[in-house]
Design an enzyme around this catalytic site. Structure first.
Site, mmCIF file in Angstrom:
data_model
loop_
_atom_site.group_PDB
_atom_site.id
_atom_site.type_symbol
_atom_site.label_atom_id
_atom_site.label_comp_id
_atom_site.label_asym_id
_atom_site.label_seq_id
_atom_site.Cartn_x
_atom_site.Cartn_y
_atom_site.Cartn_z
ATOM 1 N N CYS A 54 6.717 -0.004 -0.462
ATOM 2 C CA CYS A 54 5.537 -0.837 -0.241
ATOM 3 C C CYS A 54 4.291 0.027 -0.079
ATOM 4 C CB CYS A 54 5.714 -1.672 1.027
ATOM 5 S SG CYS A 54 6.795 -3.096 0.828
ATOM 6 N N GLU A 56 2.030 -0.230 2.249
ATOM 7 C CA GLU A 56 1.840 0.142 3.659
ATOM 8 C C GLU A 56 2.657 1.396 3.989
ATOM 9 O OE1 GLU A 56 2.602 -2.791 2.369
ATOM 10 O OE2 GLU A 56 2.109 -4.446 3.706
ATOM 11 N N CYS A 90 7.455 -3.762 6.876
ATOM 12 C CA CYS A 90 6.167 -3.074 7.069
ATOM 13 C C CYS A 90 5.524 -3.461 8.389
ATOM 14 C CB CYS A 90 5.231 -3.333 5.895
ATOM 15 S SG CYS A 90 5.744 -2.383 4.436
HETATM 16 N N1 THU Z 1 4.683 -5.267 -1.431
HETATM 17 C C1 THU Z 1 3.957 -4.353 -0.721
HETATM 18 O O1 THU Z 1 3.586 -3.290 -1.231
HETATM 19 N N2 THU Z 1 3.659 -4.637 0.573
HETATM 20 C C2 THU Z 1 4.046 -5.782 1.225
HETATM 21 O O2 THU Z 1 3.794 -5.935 2.413
HETATM 22 C C3 THU Z 1 4.746 -6.830 0.490
HETATM 23 C C4 THU Z 1 5.156 -6.515 -0.885
HETATM 24 C C5 THU Z 1 5.050 -4.959 -2.820
HETATM 25 C C6 THU Z 1 6.516 -4.709 -3.018
HETATM 26 C C7 THU Z 1 6.673 -5.039 -4.494
HETATM 27 O O3 THU Z 1 6.384 -3.872 -5.254
HETATM 28 C C8 THU Z 1 5.611 -6.088 -4.758
HETATM 29 O O4 THU Z 1 4.724 -6.033 -3.666
HETATM 30 C C9 THU Z 1 6.154 -7.491 -4.893
HETATM 31 O O5 THU Z 1 6.936 -7.829 -3.846
#
Ligand code: THU
Length: 129
Positions: A54, A56, A90
């Site tokens: 992610c 974060e 996260c």
């Molecule tokens: N994603 C994030 O980077 N942060 C979050 O808090 C939620 C989801 C990303 C993970 C994945 O690559 C995409 O968003 C779709 O879920």
């Protein structure tokens, strides 16, 4: 420029580098830390889906690697019409480096749409008490 505007600019910029060919959902995250430095990160997906990371996670790792200790403000940006809130994992990651005053901003292509205290995101965060 105030911190939240700078965080938005940074998160939008880093989201452009998101590697998200599987979800087509670019996320950027930016942090203002206790050492008065700014950090950012984007989501990085993988063909083995659970291996993806992610935005974060990346921004927090950059802060820690550089010597930042606490998150003062963190902004999560989705290159989308809807806002997103940080995923459950996260939230736990953010609270590891948050205090009672840490702010979380949620933003999309229209700007910052919601602001909450980090504690509000996960009231019963895992910890011993
Ligand atoms: N994603 C994030 O980077 N942060 C979050 O808090 C939620 C989801 C990303 C993970 C994945 O690559 C995409 O968003 C779709 O879920």
């Amino acid at each position: 420029m105030n911190n939240s505007q700078k965080l938005l600019d940074m998160a939008m910029k880093v989201a452009d580098n998101s590697y998200s060919p599987y979800s087509n959902f670019a996320v950027g995250c930016a942090i203002f830390a206790d050492n008065r430095c700014f950090y950012s990160g984007c989501n990085v997906e993988n063909v083995s889906f659970p291996v993806g990371t992610c935005a974060e996670e990346a921004a927090i790792a950059a802060m820690i690697a550089d010597g930042g200790k606490k998150i003062v403000e963190i902004l999560v940006y989705a290159d989308a019409e809807n806002l997103i809130s940080p995923c459950g994992a996260c939230r736990q990651r953010i609270l590891e480096f948050a205090d009672d005053n840490t702010m979380v901003y949620m933003a999309n292509t229209k700007g910052i749409g919601k602001s909450v205290k980090a504690m509000e995101l996960l009231p019963f965060v895992f910890k011993e008490f």
